[in-house]
Structures are given as structure tokens and as C-alpha cells.
Scaffold this motif. Structure first.
Motif, PDB file in Angstrom:
ATOM      1  N   GLY A   4       4.850 -57.357 -30.989  1.00  0.00           N
ATOM      2  CA  GLY A   4       3.505 -57.008 -30.722  1.00  0.00           C
ATOM      3  C   GLY A   4       3.179 -56.393 -29.017  1.00  0.00           C
ATOM      4  N   PRO A   5       2.201 -55.710 -29.138  1.00  0.00           N
ATOM      5  CA  PRO A   5       1.846 -55.119 -27.670  1.00  0.00           C
ATOM      6  C   PRO A   5       1.340 -56.186 -26.767  1.00  0.00           C
ATOM      7  N   ILE A   6       1.843 -56.130 -25.543  1.00  0.00           N
ATOM      8  CA  ILE A   6       1.396 -57.005 -24.590  1.00  0.00           C
ATOM      9  C   ILE A   6       0.529 -56.323 -23.279  1.00  0.00           C
ATOM     10  N   ALA A   7       0.657 -55.030 -23.310  1.00  0.00           N
ATOM     11  CA  ALA A   7      -0.187 -54.353 -22.189  1.00  0.00           C
ATOM     12  C   ALA A   7      -0.527 -52.828 -22.737  1.00  0.00           C
ATOM     13  N   TYR A  14      -6.079 -38.889 -24.507  1.00  0.00           N
ATOM     14  CA  TYR A  14      -5.013 -39.102 -25.691  1.00  0.00           C
ATOM     15  C   TYR A  14      -3.825 -39.664 -25.466  1.00  0.00           C
ATOM     16  N   VAL A  15      -3.438 -40.125 -24.609  1.00  0.00           N
ATOM     17  CA  VAL A  15      -2.050 -40.642 -24.401  1.00  0.00           C
ATOM     18  C   VAL A  15      -2.212 -42.274 -23.900  1.00  0.00           C
ATOM     19  N   LEU A  16      -1.483 -42.883 -24.289  1.00  0.00           N
ATOM     20  CA  LEU A  16      -1.465 -44.396 -23.985  1.00  0.00           C
ATOM     21  C   LEU A  16       0.178 -44.924 -23.454  1.00  0.00           C
ATOM     22  N   HIS A  17      -0.047 -45.664 -22.482  1.00  0.00           N
ATOM     23  CA  HIS A  17       1.261 -46.487 -22.069  1.00  0.00           C
ATOM     24  C   HIS A  17       1.258 -47.899 -22.532  1.00  0.00           C
ATOM     25  N   VAL A  18       2.186 -48.029 -23.569  1.00  0.00           N
ATOM     26  CA  VAL A  18       2.153 -49.327 -24.157  1.00  0.00           C
ATOM     27  C   VAL A  18       3.437 -50.046 -23.859  1.00  0.00           C
ATOM     28  N   ARG A  19       3.252 -51.322 -23.791  1.00  0.00           N
ATOM     29  CA  ARG A  19       4.515 -52.651 -23.307  1.00  0.00           C
ATOM     30  C   ARG A  19       4.384 -53.461 -24.445  1.00  0.00           C
ATOM     31  N   PHE A  20       5.681 -53.561 -24.742  1.00  0.00           N
ATOM     32  CA  PHE A  20       5.716 -54.646 -26.165  1.00  0.00           C
ATOM     33  C   PHE A  20       6.212 -55.839 -25.561  1.00  0.00           C
ATOM     34  N   SER A  21       6.273 -56.843 -26.454  1.00  0.00           N
ATOM     35  CA  SER A  21       6.875 -58.129 -26.011  1.00  0.00           C
ATOM     36  C   SER A  21       8.410 -58.494 -25.964  1.00  0.00           C
ATOM     37  N   ASP A  22       8.895 -57.464 -26.545  1.00  0.00           N
ATOM     38  CA  ASP A  22      10.391 -57.395 -26.378  1.00  0.00           C
ATOM     39  C   ASP A  22      10.934 -56.474 -25.331  1.00  0.00           C
ATOM     40  N   GLY A  23      10.013 -55.859 -24.601  1.00  0.00           N
ATOM     41  CA  GLY A  23      10.484 -55.126 -23.381  1.00  0.00           C
ATOM     42  C   GLY A  23      10.389 -53.644 -23.532  1.00  0.00           C
ATOM     43  N   ILE A  53      -6.098 -54.896 -26.373  1.00  0.00           N
ATOM     44  CA  ILE A  53      -5.365 -55.441 -27.464  1.00  0.00           C
ATOM     45  C   ILE A  53      -6.109 -56.410 -27.964  1.00  0.00           C
ATOM     46  N   SER A  54      -6.707 -56.188 -29.246  1.00  0.00           N
ATOM     47  CA  SER A  54      -7.610 -57.212 -29.930  1.00  0.00           C
ATOM     48  C   SER A  54      -6.846 -58.604 -30.343  1.00  0.00           C
ATOM     49  N   GLU A  55      -7.585 -59.658 -30.684  1.00  0.00           N
ATOM     50  CA  GLU A  55      -7.208 -60.660 -31.232  1.00  0.00           C
ATOM     51  C   GLU A  55      -6.154 -60.742 -32.161  1.00  0.00           C
ATOM     52  N   THR A  56      -6.235 -59.667 -33.057  1.00  0.00           N
ATOM     53  CA  THR A  56      -5.378 -59.383 -34.161  1.00  0.00           C
ATOM     54  C   THR A  56      -4.027 -58.789 -33.748  1.00  0.00           C
TER      55      THR A  56
END
Length: 94
Positions: A4-7, A14-23, A53-56
Motif C-alpha cells: 500500500g501507499p505510505i506517502a 496531474y502528476v503524483l509522486h507515490v511511495r509504497f510500503s515495500d520501498g 491516503i484514505s483510511e481504505t
């Protein structure tokens, strides 16, 4: 389960930087959705610039507008769900 996303942060229109729990982290270009259907609201009061990041665990802008985090993960990683599943099965077996 796909990590899941953590940040999440809007870096450009229209561009996001997303960081996930696995790095895994990377840029997600959502410009193809801009101005279509529910995503028209991104332009109201610069809503696109305020993702969270929503609760879901989805990447959201309000209660009505979100995108699936699993699809975002696959797009950023450049693999299909089947490829991810095969890799996950391999690591789980070893």
C-alpha cells in the motif's frame, strides 16, 4: 497483497509522486484522466494538488474522488498483476 501507499504528493498538474510500503516509489502521470467524469473536480480550487491516503488505502482527493492504489503500484513498477503475482509466489515459496 500488493503493498500500500505510505506517502503521496502532487508534484505537477496531474502528476503524483507515490511511495509504497515495500520501498517502491515513483511518478504517476494521471493526465489521461484529467477533465473526464468525476476527475473534472481536480481543477476546482486546485484540488489535484491536495491528495492523501484514505483510511481504505486508496489515493484520494475527497470522499468521492480516488484512484486504486494497487493499480498505481503496478503502473509505477511497470509490471502486470500476473507478473507481480508470479514474483510474489516465487518469494513466498523460497
Amino acid at each position: 497483497m500488493i503493498p500500500g501507499p505510505i506517502a503521496v504528493e502532487a508534484t505537477n498538474k496531474y502528476v503524483l509522486h507515490v511511495r509504497f510500503s515495500d520501498g517502491l516509489s515513483g511518478m504517476l502521470d494521471l493526465s489521461a484522466l484529467a477533465g473526464k467524469g468525476i476527475f473534472k473536480v481536480w481543477d476546482e480550487n486546485d484540488l489535484f494538488l491536495r491528495p492523501y491516503i484514505s483510511e481504505t488505502g486508496s489515493i484520494s482527493w475527497n470522499e468521492d474522488v480516488d484512484i486504486d492504489a494497487a493499480n498505481a503500484y503496478l503502473k509505477i513498477s511497470g509490471i502486470t498483476f500476473d507478473e507481480w503475482r508470479k514474483r510474489s509466489s516465487y518469494y513466498a515459496a523460497n
